[in-house]
Structures are given as structure tokens and as C-alpha cells.
Design a protein around this motif. Sequence first.
Motif, PDB file in Angstrom:
ATOM      1  N   ALA A  91      10.873  -1.361  30.295  1.00 37.00           N
ATOM      2  CA  ALA A  91      11.927  -1.386  30.058  1.00 37.00           C
ATOM      3  C   ALA A  91      12.491  -0.491  28.268  1.00 37.00           C
ATOM      4  N   GLU A  92      13.465   0.131  28.198  1.00 40.86           N
ATOM      5  CA  GLU A  92      13.609   0.321  26.818  1.00 40.86           C
ATOM      6  C   GLU A  92      14.104  -1.228  25.634  1.00 40.86           C
ATOM      7  N   PRO A  93      15.526  -1.500  26.290  1.00 45.94           N
ATOM      8  CA  PRO A  93      15.057  -3.216  24.933  1.00 45.94           C
ATOM      9  C   PRO A  93      13.498  -4.307  25.708  1.00 45.94           C
ATOM     10  N   GLY A  94      12.888  -4.079  26.408  1.00 48.29           N
ATOM     11  CA  GLY A  94      11.244  -4.636  26.126  1.00 48.29           C
ATOM     12  C   GLY A  94      10.598  -3.729  25.095  1.00 48.29           C
ATOM     13  N   HIS A  95      10.765  -2.065  25.013  1.00 51.07           N
ATOM     14  CA  HIS A  95       9.989  -1.946  23.766  1.00 51.07           C
ATOM     15  C   HIS A  95      10.746  -2.577  22.578  1.00 51.07           C
ATOM     16  N   ALA A  96      12.441  -2.547  22.243  1.00 54.81           N
ATOM     17  CA  ALA A  96      12.846  -3.242  21.064  1.00 54.81           C
ATOM     18  C   ALA A  96      12.433  -4.549  20.872  1.00 54.81           C
ATOM     19  N   VAL A  97      12.369  -4.690  21.258  1.00 55.60           N
ATOM     20  CA  VAL A  97      11.792  -6.560  21.371  1.00 55.60           C
ATOM     21  C   VAL A  97      10.393  -6.178  20.555  1.00 55.60           C
ATOM     22  N   LEU A  98       9.481  -5.418  21.226  1.00 57.65           N
ATOM     23  CA  LEU A  98       8.035  -5.565  21.325  1.00 57.65           C
ATOM     24  C   LEU A  98       8.380  -5.096  19.733  1.00 57.65           C
ATOM     25  N   GLN A  99       9.440  -3.867  19.530  1.00 57.78           N
ATOM     26  CA  GLN A  99       9.196  -3.364  18.015  1.00 57.78           C
ATOM     27  C   GLN A  99       9.748  -4.552  16.785  1.00 57.78           C
ATOM     28  N   GLU A 100      10.790  -4.776  16.932  1.00 55.49           N
ATOM     29  CA  GLU A 100      11.268  -6.067  16.508  1.00 55.49           C
ATOM     30  C   GLU A 100      10.334  -7.500  16.350  1.00 55.49           C
ATOM     31  N   GLY A 101       9.656  -7.802  17.549  1.00 53.54           N
ATOM     32  CA  GLY A 101       9.232  -8.880  17.154  1.00 53.54           C
ATOM     33  C   GLY A 101       7.408  -8.724  16.404  1.00 53.54           C
ATOM     34  N   SER A 102       7.076  -7.427  16.216  1.00 53.81           N
ATOM     35  CA  SER A 102       5.647  -7.371  15.641  1.00 53.81           C
ATOM     36  C   SER A 102       5.326  -7.771  14.257  1.00 53.81           C
ATOM     37  N   PRO A 103       6.212  -7.664  13.410  1.00 56.53           N
ATOM     38  CA  PRO A 103       6.373  -8.340  12.556  1.00 56.53           C
ATOM     39  C   PRO A 103       6.802  -9.448  12.785  1.00 56.53           C
ATOM     40  N   LEU A 104       7.020 -10.105  13.223  1.00 59.48           N
ATOM     41  CA  LEU A 104       7.230 -11.955  13.432  1.00 59.48           C
ATOM     42  C   LEU A 104       6.654 -12.290  13.893  1.00 59.48           C
ATOM     43  N   TRP A 105       5.333 -11.891  14.641  1.00 57.38           N
ATOM     44  CA  TRP A 105       4.432 -11.834  15.134  1.00 57.38           C
ATOM     45  C   TRP A 105       3.383 -12.205  13.964  1.00 57.38           C
ATOM     46  N   ASP A 106       3.064 -11.042  13.662  1.00 57.87           N
ATOM     47  CA  ASP A 106       2.413 -10.594  12.403  1.00 57.87           C
ATOM     48  C   ASP A 106       2.476 -11.747  11.489  1.00 57.87           C
ATOM     49  N   GLY A 107       3.735 -11.810  10.569  1.00 54.06           N
ATOM     50  CA  GLY A 107       4.019 -13.584   9.887  1.00 54.06           C
ATOM     51  C   GLY A 107       3.839 -14.859  10.489  1.00 54.06           C
ATOM     52  N   VAL A 108       3.200 -14.886  11.686  1.00 55.26           N
ATOM     53  CA  VAL A 108       3.037 -15.971  12.379  1.00 55.26           C
ATOM     54  C   VAL A 108       1.220 -16.054  11.876  1.00 55.26           C
ATOM     55  N   GLN A 109       1.435 -14.943  12.269  1.00 57.05           N
ATOM     56  CA  GLN A 109      -0.503 -14.925  11.972  1.00 57.05           C
ATOM     57  C   GLN A 109      -0.899 -15.134  10.865  1.00 57.05           C
ATOM     58  N   ASP A 110      -0.372 -13.887   9.771  1.00 55.26           N
ATOM     59  CA  ASP A 110      -0.095 -13.990   8.350  1.00 55.26           C
ATOM     60  C   ASP A 110      -0.272 -15.936   8.095  1.00 55.26           C
ATOM     61  N   ALA A 111       0.441 -16.364   8.617  1.00 58.70           N
ATOM     62  CA  ALA A 111       0.693 -17.770   7.867  1.00 58.70           C
ATOM     63  C   ALA A 111      -0.146 -19.275   8.359  1.00 58.70           C
ATOM     64  N   ILE A 112      -0.950 -18.880   9.726  1.00 58.43           N
ATOM     65  CA  ILE A 112      -1.814 -19.435   9.648  1.00 58.43           C
ATOM     66  C   ILE A 112      -3.135 -19.551   9.055  1.00 58.43           C
ATOM     67  N   GLU A 113      -3.081 -17.992   8.971  1.00 52.39           N
ATOM     68  CA  GLU A 113      -5.118 -17.055   8.488  1.00 52.39           C
ATOM     69  C   GLU A 113      -4.633 -18.064   6.949  1.00 52.39           C
ATOM     70  N   ALA A 114      -3.286 -18.338   6.092  1.00 49.91           N
ATOM     71  CA  ALA A 114      -3.419 -18.935   4.947  1.00 49.91           C
ATOM     72  C   ALA A 114      -3.462 -20.286   4.891  1.00 49.91           C
ATOM     73  N   ARG A 115      -3.056 -20.327   6.381  1.00 51.57           N
ATOM     74  CA  ARG A 115      -3.551 -22.318   5.931  1.00 51.57           C
ATOM     75  C   ARG A 115      -4.943 -22.554   6.203  1.00 51.57           C
ATOM     76  N   LEU A 116      -5.237 -21.883   7.409  1.00 51.31           N
ATOM     77  CA  LEU A 116      -6.961 -22.573   7.609  1.00 51.31           C
ATOM     78  C   LEU A 116      -8.181 -21.696   6.315  1.00 51.31           C
ATOM     79  N   GLY A 117      -7.599 -20.197   5.899  1.00 52.10           N
ATOM     80  CA  GLY A 117      -8.541 -19.771   4.769  1.00 52.10           C
ATOM     81  C   GLY A 117      -8.829 -18.681   5.738  1.00 52.10           C
ATOM     82  N   PRO A 118      -9.937 -17.161   5.015  1.00 53.02           N
ATOM     83  CA  PRO A 118     -10.480 -16.382   5.705  1.00 53.02           C
ATOM     84  C   PRO A 118     -11.780 -17.419   6.125  1.00 53.02           C
TER      85      PRO A 118
END
Length: 133
Positions: A93-120
Motif C-alpha cells: 500500500a502507499e504507506p508501505g512504499h513510504a516506509v520502504l523509502q524512508e527505511g532503506s537509508p536506515l537499513w543501509d546505515g546498520v549494514q554499514d555499521a556492522i560491516e565497519a565493526r567486522l571489517g571487510p
Amino acid sequence: MSRDLCHCIVLRKASRRVSSYYDEALAPLGVNIAQFSLLRNIHRMAPVSLTDLGTRVELDRSTVGRNAKVLERMGLIAIQPGKDQREAVLTIAEPGHAVLQEGSPLWDGVQDAIEARLGPDGTERLRELLAAL
């Protein structure tokens, strides 16, 4: 390795800890990582049946159905009858699209933080080890 160390418990603890990182990041959007992941999969596959979604996320159909009902009550997805009346079809639904759009950078940030903590190397090794299970 010690026979006293339970691999399942160690993995469950790590899983809860990692899930909490994502949950904390996504909290402003009112969803947790399980809901966000389900939304992402519905978006990728839409329109998708409960059965096909369950296969994709490796959960039984009844669990996916219960989780989908929660997302529907939140207004993030629509559940409609499929061609076969015994099967439901999910779309975003439209609100779901908004959550996906707003959530993607948040999700990316956690991914980046975990990868930074573990290293490549650690990140790649973790993926390999988990895939081996």
C-alpha cells in the motif's frame, strides 16, 4: 571446542543483538526488522501469494499469514483474494512504499555499521560461515 558451548545459543544471542540494531534504527518508522524485511520481499515479488512469500522467506504459510495481517492492520500492505479463492495475494500500500523509502537509508546505515565493526574480511567470512550452515 568445549562441549559446554551450545552453538544454537551463541547464534540466537548474536541474532537478537543484531536484530536489535536494526529494530532501533527502524523504530521511528513504527516497524521492526522482521516487518521491514517482509515488506521488502513483498515489494520485490508483488503481487505475491502467501505461499510463494513463505517459500522465499523460509517461513511456513501460517506464520507469514499472521505477519501479513499485522502489516495490513498497520496499513502497509493490501491483502486480496487471488485467482484461487483459497490463496491470498499481497501488495504494498502507499504507506508501505513510504516506509520502504524512508527505511532503506536506515537499513543501509546498520549494514554499514556492522560491516565497519567486522571489517571487510570479517563480513565476508561471516557470510561464508553462515551459508555453510
